[in-house]
Every structure is written in C-alpha cells, then in structure tokens.
Write a protein that holds these residues in place. Structure first.
Motif, short mmCIF file in Angstrom:
data_model
loop_
_atom_site.label_atom_id
_atom_site.label_comp_id
_atom_site.label_asym_id
_atom_site.label_seq_id
_atom_site.Cartn_x
_atom_site.Cartn_y
_atom_site.Cartn_z
N PHE A 1 4.22 26.31 10.49
CA PHE A 1 3.40 25.45 11.36
C PHE A 1 3.13 24.10 10.70
CE2 PHE A 1 -0.64 23.67 12.71
CZ PHE A 1 -0.50 23.66 14.08
N PHE A 2 2.63 24.12 9.47
CA PHE A 2 2.27 22.86 8.82
C PHE A 2 3.49 22.01 8.49
CE2 PHE A 2 -1.70 25.25 7.90
CZ PHE A 2 -2.59 24.34 8.45
N ALA A 3 4.60 22.64 8.15
CA ALA A 3 5.82 21.89 7.87
C ALA A 3 6.35 21.22 9.13
CB ALA A 3 6.89 22.82 7.28
N THR A 4 6.37 21.96 10.24
CA THR A 4 6.86 21.41 11.51
C THR A 4 5.90 20.38 12.08
OG1 THR A 4 7.92 23.54 11.97
CG2 THR A 4 7.75 21.99 13.80
N PHE A 5 4.59 20.66 12.00
CA PHE A 5 3.58 19.71 12.45
C PHE A 5 3.72 18.39 11.69
CE2 PHE A 5 -0.49 17.58 12.30
CZ PHE A 5 -1.02 17.74 13.57
N SER A 6 3.87 18.48 10.37
CA SER A 6 4.00 17.27 9.54
C SER A 6 5.26 16.50 9.89
CB SER A 6 4.01 17.66 8.06
OG SER A 6 2.80 18.31 7.70
N ALA A 7 6.36 17.22 10.11
CA ALA A 7 7.63 16.57 10.44
C ALA A 7 7.54 15.86 11.79
CB ALA A 7 8.76 17.60 10.46
N ALA A 8 6.89 16.51 12.77
CA ALA A 8 6.72 15.90 14.09
C ALA A 8 5.78 14.70 14.01
CB ALA A 8 6.17 16.93 15.08
N PHE A 9 4.72 14.84 13.22
CA PHE A 9 3.74 13.76 13.05
C PHE A 9 4.40 12.53 12.44
CE2 PHE A 9 0.33 11.40 11.13
CZ PHE A 9 -0.77 11.60 11.96
#
Length: 209
Positions: free
Chosen positions: A8-16
């Motif tokens: 979640f945090f890796a994908t959220f950060s990448a999208a952000f």
C-alpha cells in the motif's frame, strides 16, 4: 499482512510522486477549482482517481503481456504522441480564444466535473504502462502475489495516492482564489506548454527505446 502494508505505502508513494509534477490532470483540477469552485475541483479529482483505479486494474491484468511484447508499449507511446499533440493545440487555441472573450459565469453540474475527470484520465495513455511497470517491480520484490487482496490494495493505493495530490492542488488554488486570476487566465497556456513537453519526452522515449 505486513507485505500488504508495504504494498500500500509503496504504491501510494509511487502514485503520489507521479502526480505531483504539474501535468494535465493536476493543472485541470486546480483550474476547475478556481473557475467553478472547490467542490467541483474535488469531484473532478474523484473522477480522475476512479479512472486511475480502473487503469491500475487493467495494468495488473495485462502487465505480463505488455512486458513480454515490447511492441505494444511502443504502440501506446506512438498513440500518446497524437494525444499530446492534439491537447497542445487544443489548449493553446482555447487560451487564444479566451483572450478575446469576456469572462462568463457558467453553471456546471457536479456530474460533468466527475466525468470530465474520468475522460481526461482515460486519455493519459502512459498510465497503464506506468502501473504495469510498478506491478512488475513489486512482483519481483515479493510485495504483490496476484491474489485478490493484493490486487485490491494495489488499485486502492493508486487511486488514493493520485487523489491526495489532486486534492492538494484543488485546495491550494482555491484558498488563493483572490490571487489566482492570472493563473485562471493563463492556465490553458500552461497546460498547452506541458503537453509540448510531454510530446518531446515521449518522442525521446520512442527513439531511445
């Protein structure tokens, strides 16, 4: 459970991070907020995020196919060239036309803002290859296992990461509404210039590959 939190945090950060640089979507979110109000800007952002989640799902489904068939990615980039060129001309023409017109108060429905967000996000043809690349990297790292919860977390994080940035753009420009008349007036010029930059970057990527 731990790998889901990391996912979640890796994908959220990448999208952000992918949404932070000024681009077609966040500049339109700000422009919508300035011209039509904060609520319409947020609804526009929700429309964008909905389409991003759909594209993230498609990316998960076809990631293996895309990376086993490089010609598909090349085709998407060539299509993106046409899209970016069209929007560069469209927003420049709209800006020039706007210079000759008086400002008008137009009542815009929330539904229109939502579907406008979905439409503009759908026209960003680089989103699916981007999330396919993330999916491949996360798979190689063991963060995603292609199970239903993994896929759901990946899609949700992509949508929330995108929405978080668009919301900041919306609120930031809305709070400065009294000082953003110049932004509202020149937004189409800015977006047109950004489309030219994306056009050049895409051409470089095609020739480099």
């Amino acid at each position: 459970m731990m790998h889901l939190l990391i996912l979640f945090f890796a994908t959220f950060s990448a999208a952000f991070m992918a949404t932070v640089p000024p681009g077609l979507l966040n500049m339109n979110a700000a422009k919508t907020s300035v011209e039509k109000g904060k609520l319409n800007g947020i609804i526009f952002s929700l429309g964008v995020s909905t389409m991003i989640m759909l594209q993230a799902y498609i990316a998960v489904v076809i990631s293996k196919f895309l990376y086993n068939n490089p010609e598909v990615v090349e085709l998407l980039l060539k299509i993106a060239l046409v899209v970016f060129a069209f929007f560069a001309i469209y927003f420049f023409y709209k800006a020039k036309k706007g210079d000759k017109e008086q400002s008008k108060v137009v009542k815009v429905s929330k539904k229109n803002s939502y579907f406008k967000g979905m439409l503009l996000a759908a026209l960003n043809l680089l989103t699916i290859p981007y999330y396919s690349g993330l999916n491949a990297m996360w798979n190689a790292s063991g963060w995603i296992k292609f199970e239903i919860w993994d896929i759901a977390i990946f899609i949700l994080a992509a949508g929330l990461g995108t929405f978080a940035v668009l919301y900041l753009y919306t609120v930031y420009f809305y709070k400065l509404e009294a000082k953003t008349h110049r932004f509202s007036r020149n937004a189409n010029y800015i977006i047109s210039a950004l489309m030219v930059v994306l056009l050049i970057v895409t051409i470089i990527r095609i020739f480099y590959s």
